[in-house]
Design an enzyme around this catalytic site. Structure first.
Site, short mmCIF file in Angstrom:
data_model
loop_
_atom_site.label_atom_id
_atom_site.label_comp_id
_atom_site.label_asym_id
_atom_site.label_seq_id
_atom_site.Cartn_x
_atom_site.Cartn_y
_atom_site.Cartn_z
N ASP A 26 0.83 -1.21 0.00
CA ASP A 26 0.00 0.00 0.00
C ASP A 26 0.86 1.26 0.00
O ASP A 26 1.98 1.26 0.53
CB ASP A 26 -0.92 -0.03 1.23
CG ASP A 26 -2.07 0.97 1.10
OD1 ASP A 26 -2.35 1.42 -0.02
OD2 ASP A 26 -2.67 1.29 2.14
N HIS A 43 2.07 3.21 -9.03
CA HIS A 43 1.84 1.78 -9.29
C HIS A 43 2.97 1.20 -10.13
O HIS A 43 3.43 0.09 -9.90
CB HIS A 43 0.51 1.58 -10.02
CG HIS A 43 -0.69 2.01 -9.21
ND1 HIS A 43 -0.82 1.72 -7.88
CD2 HIS A 43 -1.80 2.72 -9.56
CE1 HIS A 43 -1.98 2.23 -7.44
NE2 HIS A 43 -2.57 2.85 -8.43
N LEU A 137 10.70 -20.65 -4.78
CA LEU A 137 9.71 -19.78 -4.14
C LEU A 137 8.34 -19.91 -4.79
O LEU A 137 8.24 -19.92 -6.02
CB LEU A 137 10.19 -18.32 -4.26
CG LEU A 137 9.24 -17.24 -3.74
CD1 LEU A 137 9.21 -17.24 -2.21
CD2 LEU A 137 9.65 -15.86 -4.26
C1 IPE Z 1 -5.44 -2.80 -0.03
O1 IPE Z 1 -5.06 -1.49 -0.30
C2 IPE Z 1 -5.42 -3.60 -1.27
C3 IPE Z 1 -4.14 -3.70 -1.98
C4 IPE Z 1 -2.98 -3.30 -1.59
C5 IPE Z 1 -4.25 -4.33 -3.25
P1 IPE Z 1 -6.13 -0.30 -0.35
O2 IPE Z 1 -5.36 0.93 -0.45
O3 IPE Z 1 -7.13 -0.58 -1.39
O4 IPE Z 1 -6.81 -0.46 1.08
P2 IPE Z 1 -7.89 0.46 1.82
O5 IPE Z 1 -9.08 0.52 0.96
O6 IPE Z 1 -7.26 1.81 2.02
O7 IPE Z 1 -8.13 -0.23 3.11
C1 IPE Z 2 -1.73 0.21 -3.27
O1 IPE Z 2 -1.47 1.55 -3.33
C2 IPE Z 2 -1.95 -0.39 -4.63
C3 IPE Z 2 -3.32 -0.85 -4.87
C4 IPE Z 2 -4.31 -0.82 -4.02
C5 IPE Z 2 -3.58 -1.37 -6.19
P1 IPE Z 2 -2.65 2.61 -3.29
O2 IPE Z 2 -3.08 2.90 -4.69
O3 IPE Z 2 -3.74 2.16 -2.40
O4 IPE Z 2 -1.91 3.87 -2.69
P2 IPE Z 2 -2.49 4.92 -1.64
O5 IPE Z 2 -2.99 4.13 -0.47
O6 IPE Z 2 -3.58 5.66 -2.33
O7 IPE Z 2 -1.31 5.77 -1.31
MG MG Z 3 -4.11 2.43 -0.42
#
Ligand code: IPE
Ligand code: IPE
Ligand code: MG
Length: 252
Positions: A26, A43, A137
């Site tokens: 995240d 990303h 792995l």
């Molecule tokens: C959780 O991240 C899912 C992934 C990393 C794929 P999110 O950024 O979507 O989580 P929430 O919604 O903030 O909890």
């Molecule tokens: C996690 O990073 C990747 C996915 C959920 C696909 P985020 O896109 O949630 O990044 P933040 O949380 O907005 O910084």
């Molecule tokens: Mg996020």
């Protein structure tokens, strides 16, 4: 299929290096925003972190690495971002699968793939097939995955397979149908990006997993950050319901 014992049924073997690490990657969006870049740049950068982490896990001899790439709730994001994430997933699979194969890595995907487009489904299947007999792995990508979905799909499959079981279910009736039945339960869970929540990741399987949260954003999660997570894990006392005194007595 190899079945592993459940941490709620029997105390598992505890290894110095976690056998199974599960990660919520995240913070990509915030990483990009800090640099005045579009979220998708985060990303893209995040894929590089994945590559590095896979390398680290191979070096450390971790058996299973499970990465949350797209949750069942991530469809709620703006269409452009969802579309970009899907194409990034496709591209990364195409580009990386041969390298993974050369490194004896077995790639698997968990989650409901029925919502993906046909090309992506075909690419996932081809990647899984190519690496199916690898013995290094085990890299699992959770995409369109949700912990509740997993438990429910397991229930449904179990009922279809053994309809005579109605009325009374034990843990070991259900667990063979969970989507990660091929792996032991995670020893270490890592969430980057500062949030302290599970976000519907492996709900069943995380019952006794050691949780590690870091403010480091996923694109910045480098070798040193990973090593800090491992060190934190190594300082934990995993009791599985027992007392500290019991653990000390048994290891003396
Ligand atoms: C959780 O991240 C899912 C992934 C990393 C794929 P999110 O950024 O979507 O989580 P929430 O919604 O903030 O909890
Ligand atoms: C996690 O990073 C990747 C996915 C959920 C696909 P985020 O896109 O949630 O990044 P933040 O949380 O907005 O910084
Ligand atoms: Mg996020």
């Amino acid at each position: 299929m190899a079945l592993f014992s459940s941490a709620t049924q029997r105390v598992p073997e505890i290894a110095h290096v976690p056998k199974h690490i599960a990660v919520i990657m995240d913070g990509n969006g915030r990483w990009a925003r800090k640099r005045f870049l579009p979220r998708i740049a985060g990303h893209k950068k995040g894929v590089e972190t994945v590559r590095e982490l896979v390398k680290q896990c191979v070096l450390l001899k971790v058996d299973y690495l499970t990465l949350f790439a797209f949750s069942s709730e991530n469809w709620r994001r703006p269409t452009e971002e969802v579309t970009f994430l899907m194409s990034l997933f496709m591209e990364a699979l195409k580009r990386e699968v041969v390298k993974l194969h050369q490194n004896n890595i077995k790639l698997l995907m968990i989650g409901d793939r029925s919502r993906f487009d046909a090309n992506l489904i075909a690419q996932i299947e081809a990647s899984e097939q190519l690496t199916a007999n690898n013995t290094g792995l085990v890299l699992t990508i959770a995409a369109n995955y949700g912990g509740r979905w997993d438990i429910l799909q397991a229930m449904n499959k179990m009922q279809q397979d053994v309809p005579q079981l109605t009325g009374f279910y034990r843990e070991d009736h259900l667990t063979p149908y969970l989507s990660m039945a091929y792996a032991p339960e995670p020893d270490l869970f890592i969430r980057t990006g500062g949030e302290k929540r599970i976000s519907n990741f492996l709900l069943w399987q995380l019952a006794y997993t050691e949780l590690y949260f870091t403010d480091t954003l996923w694109p910045d999660f480098n070798e040193a950050a990973f090593s800090a997570a491992i060190q934190s894990y190594q300082q934990r006392e995993r009791r599985f319901g027992r007392t500290s005194e019991q653990i000390k007595a048994s290891s003396a």
